[in-house]
Design an enzyme around this catalytic site. Structure first.
Site, PDB file in Angstrom:
ATOM      1  N   ALA A  39       2.120 -16.876 -11.965  1.00 14.91           N
ATOM      2  CA  ALA A  39       1.659 -16.456 -10.642  1.00 14.91           C
ATOM      3  C   ALA A  39       0.341 -15.700 -10.733  1.00 14.91           C
ATOM      4  CB  ALA A  39       2.727 -15.600  -9.967  1.00 14.91           C
ATOM      5  N   TYR A  58       5.957 -14.620 -13.827  1.00 14.78           N
ATOM      6  CA  TYR A  58       4.975 -13.608 -13.429  1.00 14.78           C
ATOM      7  C   TYR A  58       3.585 -13.986 -13.955  1.00 14.78           C
ATOM      8  CZ  TYR A  58       3.051  -8.873 -12.767  1.00 14.78           C
ATOM      9  OH  TYR A  58       2.292  -7.791 -12.386  1.00 14.78           O
ATOM     10  N   ALA A  87       0.797  -1.231   0.000  1.00 14.00           N
ATOM     11  CA  ALA A  87       0.000   0.000   0.000  1.00 14.00           C
ATOM     12  C   ALA A  87       0.827   1.277   0.000  1.00 14.00           C
ATOM     13  CB  ALA A  87      -0.935   0.009   1.205  1.00 14.00           C
TER      14      ALA A  87
END
Length: 242
Positions: free
Chosen positions: A149, A146, A4
């Site tokens: 995943a 990537y 975040a």
């Protein structure tokens, strides 16, 4: 919320705070997470920062428990932690690369959800939003780890939606396309412009706030019948053939 401190994660944290939510800001370093929490607090929003490496399962459990104790509840989980990196599948370091991306981008999602599940079960409006990528829907050269995943995140989302639906917990997935974040800043403005004009229907990169708005929308009471879905936020990237 994981990841975040910048980009889509920061935009989402700030938007949730503006909407009145108590925001749990986590990122790898406390300094980065604290910067976002302080900015939210200065605008009158309740936020607390924690350092969290999502590759560490013990840290996930401890952070979720501390956050739940501090705020008294957890109603929403947003899995947004992100790393990237291109590597050919025949590279000698590929196995380590694959394991690292799987741990951060996929395994951490289920660990965060499982840690938060006792609190989500007590909520009357529990929401889980997993952030994947359009790489889950179509791959780029040398990006197989990537892509695998992120595709796993879409499958995990569907399965969790089925498992948790009887408890009234909704689980959704967002697949951002090309977004202006710290990860894409390394690409020259000229190359970004060429890519956007060639690949997206809107002919531009998206803004983190545009992804944040969809994340918030999935967590509103009006979205209580949306679950198990994957939503591309990609400017028409996946829709365009030529």
């Amino acid at each position: 919320m994981t990841g975040a401190a910048s980009g889509m994660g920061r935009a989402t944290a700030e938007l949730f705070a503006e909407d009145g939510a108590n925001v749990i800001v986590t990122d790898r370093t406390l300094e980065d997470a604290q910067r976002v929490a302080d900015a939210i607090s200065q605008r009158g929003g309740p936020a607390r920062a924690w350092a969290l490496d999502v590759a560490d399962p013990q840290a996930i459990t401890a952070t979720v428990q501390e956050a739940a104790s501090f705020f008294g509840a957890i109603d929403i989980v947003v899995n947004n932690a992100e790393i990237s990196g291109l590597l050919p599948i025949d590279d000698p370091d590929y196995d380590d690369h694959f394991h690292r991306l799987m741990t951060v981008l996929l395994t951490s999602h289920q660990r965060v959800v499982r840690a938060a599940l006792p609190y989500l079960r007590r909520s009357d409006a529990a929401r889980i939003v997993n952030i994947a990528s359009t790489e889950a829907l179509g791959a780029t050269r040398h990006d197989s780890a990537y892509a695998a995943a992120k595709a796993g995140v879409t499958g995990l989302t569907r399965a969790m939606a089925v498992d948790l639906g009887p408890a009234g917990i909704t689980v959704s997935c967002i697949c951002p396309g090309p977004i202006l974040t710290g990860m894409t800043e390394a690409i020259s403005a000229e190359d970004r412009d060429v890519f956007a004009r060639r690949r997206t229907a809107l002919r531009r990169y998206g803004r983190p706030e545009e992804v944040a708005q969809i994340t918030l929308s999935l967590c509103l009471p009006s979205a209580s019948y949306i679950t198990g879905t994957t939503i591309p936020v990609d400017g028409g990237l996946m829709a365009r053939n030529a």
